[in-house]
Write a protein that holds these residues in place. Structure first.
Motif, PDB file in Angstrom:
ATOM      1  N   SER A 194      -5.541 -31.557 -15.335  1.00 29.58           N
ATOM      2  CA  SER A 194      -4.331 -31.729 -16.132  1.00 29.58           C
ATOM      3  C   SER A 194      -4.132 -33.212 -16.376  1.00 29.58           C
ATOM      4  CB  SER A 194      -3.103 -31.149 -15.421  1.00 29.58           C
ATOM      5  OG  SER A 194      -1.934 -31.388 -16.189  1.00 29.58           O
ATOM      6  N   GLU A 195      -3.729 -33.563 -17.581  1.00 34.37           N
ATOM      7  CA  GLU A 195      -3.525 -34.968 -17.904  1.00 34.37           C
ATOM      8  C   GLU A 195      -2.183 -35.482 -17.393  1.00 34.37           C
ATOM      9  OE1 GLU A 195      -4.175 -35.459 -22.083  1.00 34.37           O
ATOM     10  OE2 GLU A 195      -6.353 -35.567 -21.836  1.00 34.37           O
ATOM     11  N   ARG A 196      -1.346 -34.602 -16.888  1.00 37.41           N
ATOM     12  CA  ARG A 196      -0.089 -35.036 -16.275  1.00 37.41           C
ATOM     13  C   ARG A 196       0.124 -34.228 -15.006  1.00 37.41           C
ATOM     14  NH1 ARG A 196       4.160 -31.369 -17.376  1.00 37.41           N
ATOM     15  NH2 ARG A 196       3.936 -30.078 -19.253  1.00 37.41           N
ATOM     16  N   PRO A 197       0.980 -34.705 -14.110  1.00 38.80           N
ATOM     17  CA  PRO A 197       1.201 -33.979 -12.860  1.00 38.80           C
ATOM     18  C   PRO A 197       1.705 -32.559 -13.108  1.00 38.80           C
ATOM     19  CG  PRO A 197       2.150 -36.180 -12.749  1.00 38.80           C
ATOM     20  CD  PRO A 197       1.748 -35.956 -14.176  1.00 38.80           C
ATOM     21  N   PHE A 198       1.299 -31.652 -12.237  1.00 36.58           N
ATOM     22  CA  PHE A 198       1.825 -30.292 -12.319  1.00 36.58           C
ATOM     23  C   PHE A 198       3.321 -30.309 -12.003  1.00 36.58           C
ATOM     24  CE2 PHE A 198      -2.692 -29.427 -11.645  1.00 36.58           C
ATOM     25  CZ  PHE A 198      -2.902 -28.455 -12.615  1.00 36.58           C
ATOM     26  N   ASP A 199       4.079 -29.512 -12.743  1.00 38.20           N
ATOM     27  CA  ASP A 199       5.520 -29.418 -12.489  1.00 38.20           C
ATOM     28  C   ASP A 199       5.813 -28.602 -11.240  1.00 38.20           C
ATOM     29  OD1 ASP A 199       6.490 -30.872 -14.836  1.00 38.20           O
ATOM     30  OD2 ASP A 199       5.553 -29.242 -15.951  1.00 38.20           O
ATOM     31  N   ASP A 200       4.884 -27.775 -10.865  1.00 33.25           N
ATOM     32  CA  ASP A 200       4.996 -27.044  -9.599  1.00 33.25           C
ATOM     33  C   ASP A 200       3.600 -26.953  -8.999  1.00 33.25           C
ATOM     34  OD1 ASP A 200       5.544 -25.441  -7.458  1.00 33.25           O
ATOM     35  OD2 ASP A 200       6.261 -23.724  -8.611  1.00 33.25           O
ATOM     36  N   GLN A 201       3.446 -27.517  -7.829  1.00 35.64           N
ATOM     37  CA  GLN A 201       2.186 -27.370  -7.097  1.00 35.64           C
ATOM     38  C   GLN A 201       2.547 -27.073  -5.649  1.00 35.64           C
ATOM     39  OE1 GLN A 201      -1.144 -30.070  -7.677  1.00 35.64           O
ATOM     40  NE2 GLN A 201      -1.351 -30.186  -5.455  1.00 35.64           N
ATOM     41  N   THR A 202       2.393 -25.828  -5.282  1.00 36.26           N
ATOM     42  CA  THR A 202       2.782 -25.388  -3.949  1.00 36.26           C
ATOM     43  C   THR A 202       1.588 -24.749  -3.277  1.00 36.26           C
ATOM     44  OG1 THR A 202       4.997 -24.911  -4.794  1.00 36.26           O
ATOM     45  CG2 THR A 202       4.429 -24.004  -2.642  1.00 36.26           C
ATOM     46  N   LYS A 203       1.225 -25.272  -2.136  1.00 38.51           N
ATOM     47  CA  LYS A 203       0.078 -24.778  -1.386  1.00 38.51           C
ATOM     48  C   LYS A 203       0.547 -24.450   0.027  1.00 38.51           C
ATOM     49  CE  LYS A 203      -4.567 -26.347  -0.087  1.00 38.51           C
ATOM     50  NZ  LYS A 203      -5.485 -27.512  -0.151  1.00 38.51           N
ATOM     51  N   LYS A 204       0.323 -23.207   0.456  1.00 36.81           N
ATOM     52  CA  LYS A 204       0.803 -22.766   1.759  1.00 36.81           C
ATOM     53  C   LYS A 204      -0.326 -22.100   2.541  1.00 36.81           C
ATOM     54  CE  LYS A 204       5.581 -21.680   0.368  1.00 36.81           C
ATOM     55  NZ  LYS A 204       6.577 -20.573   0.311  1.00 36.81           N
ATOM     56  N   THR A 205      -0.336 -22.349   3.838  1.00 37.74           N
ATOM     57  CA  THR A 205      -1.181 -21.590   4.747  1.00 37.74           C
ATOM     58  C   THR A 205      -0.282 -20.636   5.516  1.00 37.74           C
ATOM     59  OG1 THR A 205      -2.717 -23.421   4.982  1.00 37.74           O
ATOM     60  CG2 THR A 205      -2.831 -21.689   6.639  1.00 37.74           C
ATOM     61  N   LEU A 206      -0.604 -19.355   5.453  1.00 38.32           N
ATOM     62  CA  LEU A 206       0.258 -18.343   6.048  1.00 38.32           C
ATOM     63  C   LEU A 206      -0.133 -18.086   7.503  1.00 38.32           C
ATOM     64  CD1 LEU A 206       0.384 -15.915   2.998  1.00 38.32           C
ATOM     65  CD2 LEU A 206       1.807 -17.915   3.482  1.00 38.32           C
ATOM     66  N   VAL A 207       0.679 -17.273   8.184  1.00 34.64           N
ATOM     67  CA  VAL A 207       0.486 -17.020   9.612  1.00 34.64           C
ATOM     68  C   VAL A 207      -0.878 -16.413   9.894  1.00 34.64           C
ATOM     69  CG1 VAL A 207       1.363 -15.716  11.593  1.00 34.64           C
ATOM     70  CG2 VAL A 207       2.958 -16.766   9.978  1.00 34.64           C
ATOM     71  N   ASP A 208      -1.364 -15.547   9.004  1.00 36.92           N
ATOM     72  CA  ASP A 208      -2.654 -14.886   9.227  1.00 36.92           C
ATOM     73  C   ASP A 208      -3.840 -15.750   8.781  1.00 36.92           C
ATOM     74  OD1 ASP A 208      -2.389 -14.817   6.515  1.00 36.92           O
ATOM     75  OD2 ASP A 208      -2.712 -12.657   6.303  1.00 36.92           O
ATOM     76  N   ASN A 209      -3.566 -17.035   8.487  1.00 36.75           N
ATOM     77  CA  ASN A 209      -4.590 -17.996   8.077  1.00 36.75           C
ATOM     78  C   ASN A 209      -5.097 -17.758   6.660  1.00 36.75           C
ATOM     79  OD1 ASN A 209      -5.812 -20.413   8.794  1.00 36.75           O
ATOM     80  ND2 ASN A 209      -7.759 -19.412   9.305  1.00 36.75           N
ATOM     81  N   SER A 210      -4.413 -16.907   5.902  1.00 31.59           N
ATOM     82  CA  SER A 210      -4.697 -16.833   4.474  1.00 31.59           C
ATOM     83  C   SER A 210      -3.962 -17.985   3.787  1.00 31.59           C
ATOM     84  CB  SER A 210      -4.254 -15.484   3.903  1.00 31.59           C
ATOM     85  OG  SER A 210      -2.852 -15.323   4.034  1.00 31.59           O
ATOM     86  N   ALA A 211      -4.231 -18.183   2.508  1.00 33.52           N
ATOM     87  CA  ALA A 211      -3.637 -19.315   1.800  1.00 33.52           C
ATOM     88  C   ALA A 211      -3.152 -18.893   0.428  1.00 33.52           C
ATOM     89  CB  ALA A 211      -4.649 -20.446   1.674  1.00 33.52           C
ATOM     90  N   THR A 212      -2.091 -19.550  -0.033  1.00 39.66           N
ATOM     91  CA  THR A 212      -1.531 -19.295  -1.354  1.00 39.66           C
ATOM     92  C   THR A 212      -1.358 -20.616  -2.091  1.00 39.66           C
ATOM     93  OG1 THR A 212      -0.350 -17.307  -0.648  1.00 39.66           O
ATOM     94  CG2 THR A 212       0.434 -18.380  -2.633  1.00 39.66           C
ATOM     95  N   LEU A 213      -1.784 -20.619  -3.346  1.00 42.57           N
ATOM     96  CA  LEU A 213      -1.623 -21.790  -4.195  1.00 42.57           C
ATOM     97  C   LEU A 213      -0.888 -21.377  -5.462  1.00 42.57           C
ATOM     98  CD1 LEU A 213      -2.406 -24.769  -5.049  1.00 42.57           C
ATOM     99  CD2 LEU A 213      -4.359 -23.713  -6.204  1.00 42.57           C
ATOM    100  N   ARG A 214       0.153 -22.136  -5.805  1.00 44.31           N
ATOM    101  CA  ARG A 214       0.842 -21.914  -7.076  1.00 44.31           C
ATOM    102  C   ARG A 214       0.826 -23.212  -7.864  1.00 44.31           C
ATOM    103  NH1 ARG A 214       5.648 -20.228  -5.563  1.00 44.31           N
ATOM    104  NH2 ARG A 214       6.869 -22.132  -5.918  1.00 44.31           N
ATOM    105  N   LEU A 215       0.401 -23.126  -9.130  1.00 46.98           N
ATOM    106  CA  LEU A 215       0.407 -24.267 -10.039  1.00 46.98           C
ATOM    107  C   LEU A 215       1.191 -23.894 -11.285  1.00 46.98           C
ATOM    108  CD1 LEU A 215      -3.359 -25.350  -9.860  1.00 46.98           C
ATOM    109  CD2 LEU A 215      -1.429 -26.470  -8.733  1.00 46.98           C
ATOM    110  N   GLY A 216       2.041 -24.794 -11.750  1.00 45.47           N
ATOM    111  CA  GLY A 216       2.842 -24.510 -12.933  1.00 45.47           C
ATOM    112  C   GLY A 216       3.034 -25.743 -13.794  1.00 45.47           C
ATOM    113  N   LEU A 217       3.079 -25.524 -15.097  1.00 49.19           N
ATOM    114  CA  LEU A 217       3.340 -26.594 -16.058  1.00 49.19           C
ATOM    115  C   LEU A 217       4.368 -26.115 -17.074  1.00 49.19           C
ATOM    116  CD1 LEU A 217      -0.232 -28.022 -16.779  1.00 49.19           C
ATOM    117  CD2 LEU A 217       1.687 -29.289 -15.808  1.00 49.19           C
ATOM    118  N   ALA A 218       5.268 -27.015 -17.453  1.00 48.96           N
ATOM    119  CA  ALA A 218       6.337 -26.685 -18.396  1.00 48.96           C
ATOM    120  C   ALA A 218       6.145 -27.445 -19.701  1.00 48.96           C
ATOM    121  CB  ALA A 218       7.697 -27.033 -17.781  1.00 48.96           C
ATOM    122  N   ASN A 219       6.660 -26.841 -20.781  1.00 46.55           N
ATOM    123  CA  ASN A 219       6.775 -27.519 -22.080  1.00 46.55           C
ATOM    124  C   ASN A 219       5.438 -28.074 -22.566  1.00 46.55           C
ATOM    125  OD1 ASN A 219       9.585 -27.021 -21.958  1.00 46.55           O
ATOM    126  ND2 ASN A 219       9.859 -28.867 -20.729  1.00 46.55           N
TER     127      ASN A 219
END
Length: 646
Positions: A194-219
Motif C-alpha cells: 500500500s502506498e499509504r498506511p493502512f487505516d486499520d491493521q490489527t494482528k492478534k495471537t489467540l489463546v489457542d496459538n492461532s492468529a488473526t490479521l485484519r487490514l482495512g483502507l478507507a476512501n
C-alpha cells in the motif's frame, strides 16, 4: 505467531482499532447512504463501492483441511447509464485448484428502501477459460439511486496460497477490509502493499496459538487502465498469503517456503514441473521424434534453433500461460497443443537431453504484475521460459509463437526480470530486455491532378512488428494484410505486384514490396491541391490525450519508425506552401523526431519523418514532455502540403 509480514514499500505501519462503525450490516442502509446522489470524494463516479468486506479462514471437517473465503460487497449506483454491470461478476478458479461457490445471496435496495431479493434465475455461471469461471449477476429494475449488495462463500483445498485481496477497484471504494484467521497448524507469510498506511491493521495471537490479521483502507479512488502501462495490479493496494511452515500434530514442523533456493528445490521436485524434463519417460516421444535432427559438432545456438523450431511445429500454444504442466510433455506432444509450461519445458527437456546447459525461468507477464525478488512467493509467477547458457552468455527461448525468431519473446514477457530455477545455489535473477522494433517505409510515388497517388512501396520491419506481420500474412494473405494494415485511412487503396521476402526466415527483417493506387489522398479545390503525404506511420494519433496521468508510462519495447518517399508532383503544379523542417530530442536521448520536406526539383519532393523511442519507462514527472512529444509526432504525421496550379 502464525503470521509474518513482508512489505515491499516503506510504510509507516499503524495499528488502530476503530471504535466507529465502518460499514452497515446486511440489509441495513443508513439514511445518509439512501439520500446520497453523488459520492463526495468523486462526484463524476457512476457508482461507489460503499463497503467491500472479505474474511478468510482455514477449517477442517475431520478428514481434510480447506480454505473458506467469504465476501460481502455493497454498491450504490448514481448514473445507471454509465455503470458497467460486469463489475458485479464473481470469478471462480477452475481446474486443479478449483473452488466451490456457495451461499450466494444478492439483493437490490431500491431508492424508496424496498428490498428485492435477486432470484437464482438471474445468476448465470459461465466458463471464462480453462482456469476460470464467472458467476454473472443480473439485477432487474436497476435505476439511479439503487443499492446492490451480494455475498458468497468460496471453498478450496488449495492451502499453499490463500485468497489475494485487492483494496482498490475500478469504482471508488469507501471502505475495504480483509480479515484472515490462521489455524495453529499453519504459518503464512503475507505480502502487503500500500502506498499509504493502512487505516486499520490489527494482528492478534489467540489463546489457542492461532492468529488473526485484519487490514482495512478507507476512501480509495477508482483505478482505471491508462495507455501504455503494465497492469493496475502493480498499483492497487493488495495483500497476498503464501504457506511458509506447517506444524503437524505429533511431528516436527515442516518448512514450506524459507528461501528462493528451497523454493527451487521444491518446484523442481514436482511431477508437473521439474520431473517433466528430468525424467526421460515424461518426454520420450518428443525426444524420439527430435533426436534424428541432431548433427555432431553443431554449436549450442544451432541446436537451440532446431529444438525451438521442432517444438513450435509439434505443440501449438493453446493461449494459456502457466507455470505447471497439465499432464506430461508426451501428452502435450500427442495432443499437439499445450500451455506455455508444456511448450517451454519441452524446450528445456530436449536441450538438456542434447547435453546443453538449459534451465527454466519463471516469469510474470505484464498483465500479471511485477514480481518481487526479495520474497519467495511462487504464486507471483504465471508463466515459464527456457534459458540456454552458452559460454558466459545466456539466451532466453520461447516456442509459443510460430513466427518468433530465436531469442525474441512475446511482448507480454518483457516485464523487467525473471527467476532462473536452479536448486544447487541461490540463483540470481536475470534482466528481460526487449529488443528494439524497427519499421521503415520507402516509397516512390506520383500524384495526379485528381488527388490520386500511384507508385511503389517497400516496407521493412524487425522484431515484434515483423513477428506480428508474418502471422497476419500467414492468416490473411499479403493482399488482405495490406488492405487491413497499410494506409488504413484510404479504404479504396488497391495493391499489385505484391512480394513478401523472408516470410519464413525469422532471423532476417521482413520485407513487403508492392505497387499501389490510392485515390482521394488529397483535396482538390479549384487551382489548389491539399495533400497529406504521410500515408502510413507507426503513430496515427497521440495515445496520451489526457492532460494528467495517474501511473508511469511503460512501453513494451523501444522502437524506431522511418518514412521516406520521393513524390512527383502533377504536371503544371508548384509548391505553394511547404511544412517547416523540425528536429526534437527529448532529455537524456529518450526519444527524437526528425521531419523534413525538401524540393529535389520543381516537380519532385522528398519527405522524411523519423521517430525514435529509446527507453521504455517514463516516470510521471516526464509525462508532460512525452505527451508533447507525441503531439509533435501526430502533427508531422498529418502534415499538409499545398500545391497550386501554375
Amino acid at each position: 505467531m502464525r503470521l509474518s509480514l513482508i512489505i515491499p514499500f516503506a510504510l509507516v505501519l499503524n495499528i488502530t482499532l476503530f471504535a466507529q462503525k465502518r460499514f452497515d450490516e446486511w440489509g441495513e442502509v443508513s439514511p445518509e447512504d439512501k439520500a446520497m446522489t453523488v459520492y463526495p470524494a468523486d462526484t463524476s463516479a457512476a457508482a461507489v463501492i460503499l463497503h467491500d468486506i472479505g474474511s478468510t479462514q482455514i477449517d477442517d471437517d475431520g478428514q481434510r483441511w480447506f480454505v473458506n473465503h467469504r465476501h460481502v460487497r455493497r454498491i450504490k449506483i448514481f448514473k445507471l447509464a454509465s455503470f458497467d454491470q460486469s463489475q458485479l461478476n464473481i470469478y471462480i478458479r477452475a481446474g486443479r485448484d478449483g473452488e466451490i461457490l456457495d451461499k450466494i445471496k444478492v439483493q437490490h435496495i431500491l431508492p424508496d428502501g424496498t428490498i428485492q431479493r435477486v432470484k437464482s434465475d438471474n445468476l448465470r455461471l459461465e466458463k471464462v477459460s480453462k482456469y476460470y469461471k464467472q458467476m454473472k449477476i443480473f439485477v432487474p429494475q436497476l435505476q439511479d439511486g439503487s443499492i446492490i449488495e451480494y455475498q458468497y462463500e468460496l471453498e478450496s483445498e488449495y492451502l499453499f496460497a490463500l485468497y489475494d485481496w485487492y483494496f482498490h477497484q475500478q469504482l471508488p471504494v469507501r471502505w475495504s477490509e480483509i480479515t484472515t484467521h490462521i489455524r495453529k497448524e499453519f504459518e503464512y507469510q503475507f505480502l502487503a502493499r500500500s502506498e499509504r498506511p493502512f487505516d486499520d491493521q490489527t494482528k492478534k495471537t489467540l489463546v489457542d496459538n492461532s492468529a488473526t490479521l485484519r487490514l482495512g483502507l478507507a476512501n480509495l479512488p477508482a483505478m482505471k487502465d491508462e495507455p501504455y502501462m503494465t497492469t493496475l495490479d502493480d498499483y492497487r493496494a493488495h495483500v497476498g498469503f503464501q504457506l511458509s511452515r506447517t506444524y503437524p500434530v505429533g511431528a516436527e514442523p515442516r518448512n514450506i517456503m524459507v528461501s528462493w533456493e528451497k523454493t527451487a528445490r521444491d518446484i523442481l521436485d514436482r511431477d508437473d514441473f521439474g520431473k517433466q524434463f528430468e525424467k526421460k519417460s515424461n518426454f520420450s516421444s518428443l525426444w524420439e521424434a527430435f533426436e534424428p535432427q541432431l548433427v555432431p559438432g553443431e554449436s549450442p545456438m544451432m541446436v537451440a534453433e532446431k529444438v525451438v523450431s521442432f517444438v513450435k511445429s509439434s505443440i501449438g500454444w493453446n493461449g494459456y500461460h502457466n507455470v505447471l504442466t497439465d499432464k506430461d510433455l508426451n501428452d502435450a506432444y500427442a495432443k499437439k497443443t499445450g500451455s506455455s509450461a508444456d511448450i517451454n519445458l519441452a524446450v528445456v527437456a530436449l536441450l538438456q537431453k542434447a547435453g546443453l546447459d538449459a534451465i527454466p525461468v519463471l516469469v510474470s507477464t505484464r498483465d500479471n504484475g511485477t514480481p518481487y525478488e526479495n520474497y519467495p512467493f511462487i504464486r507471483q509467477f504465471n508463466s515459464v521460459l527456457a534459458m540456454l547458457n552458452h559460454g558466459d552468455q545466456h539466451t532466453l527461448l520461447d516456442a509459443t509463437h510460430p513466427f518468433m525468431p530465436l531469442g525474441q519473446l512475446r511482448s507480454e514477457y518483457y516485464n523487467n526480470r525473471g527467476w532462473p530455477v536452479v536448486a544447487k545455489k541461490e540463483s540470481p535473477w536475470i534482466d528481460i530486455v526487449a529488443p528494439e522494433t524497427n519499421i521503415v517505409w520507402q516509397g516512390s510515388l506520383k500524384l495526379d491532378d485528381q488527388g490520386q497517388i500511384t507508385g511503389k512501396f517497400d516496407i521493412t520491419s524487425t522484431s515484434r512488428t515483423a513477428t506480428n506481420w508474418r502471422n497476419k500474412i500467414s492468416l490473411d494473405g499479403a493482399d488482405d494484410f495490406l488492405k487491413k494494415n497499410f494506409a488504413e485511412g484510404y479504404p479504396d487503396a488497391a495493391f499489385d505486384s505484391i512480394a513478401v521476402e523472408n516470410q519464413n526466415d525469422l532471423n532476417k527483417p521482413l520485407k513487403v514490396k508492392f505497387g499501389c493506387k490510392i485515390p482521394n489522398t488529397s483535396n482538390v479545390v479549384n487551382d489548389f491541391i491539399y495533400l497529406k503525404p504521410i500515408l502510413d506511420f507507426a503513430v496515427k494519433e497521440n495515445p496520451f490525450k489526457s492532460l494528467t496521468r495517474e501511473f508511469p508510462v511503460n512501453f513494451n519495447y523501444p522502437f524506431k519508425a522511418q518514412y521516406v518517399i520521393d513524390l512527383t508532383l502533377p504536371d503544371g503544379y508548384n509548391v505553394e506552401e511547404m511544412p517547416a523542417s523540425a528536429r526534437i530530442v527529448m532529455p537524456d536521448q529518450a526519444g527524437s523526431i526528425v521531419f523534413s520536406c525538401n524540393k529535389m526539383s520543381e516537380s519532385s519532393l522528398v519527405i522524411i519523418l523519423k521517430m525514435t523511442i529509446s527507453k521504455c519507462d517514463f516516470p510521471l514527472a516526464e509525462y508532460e514532455v512525452l505527451r508533447k512529444f507525441f503531439d509533435m509526432v501526430n502533427e508531422k504525421a498529418n502534415t499538409q502540403i499545398v500545391l497550386k496550379k501554375s
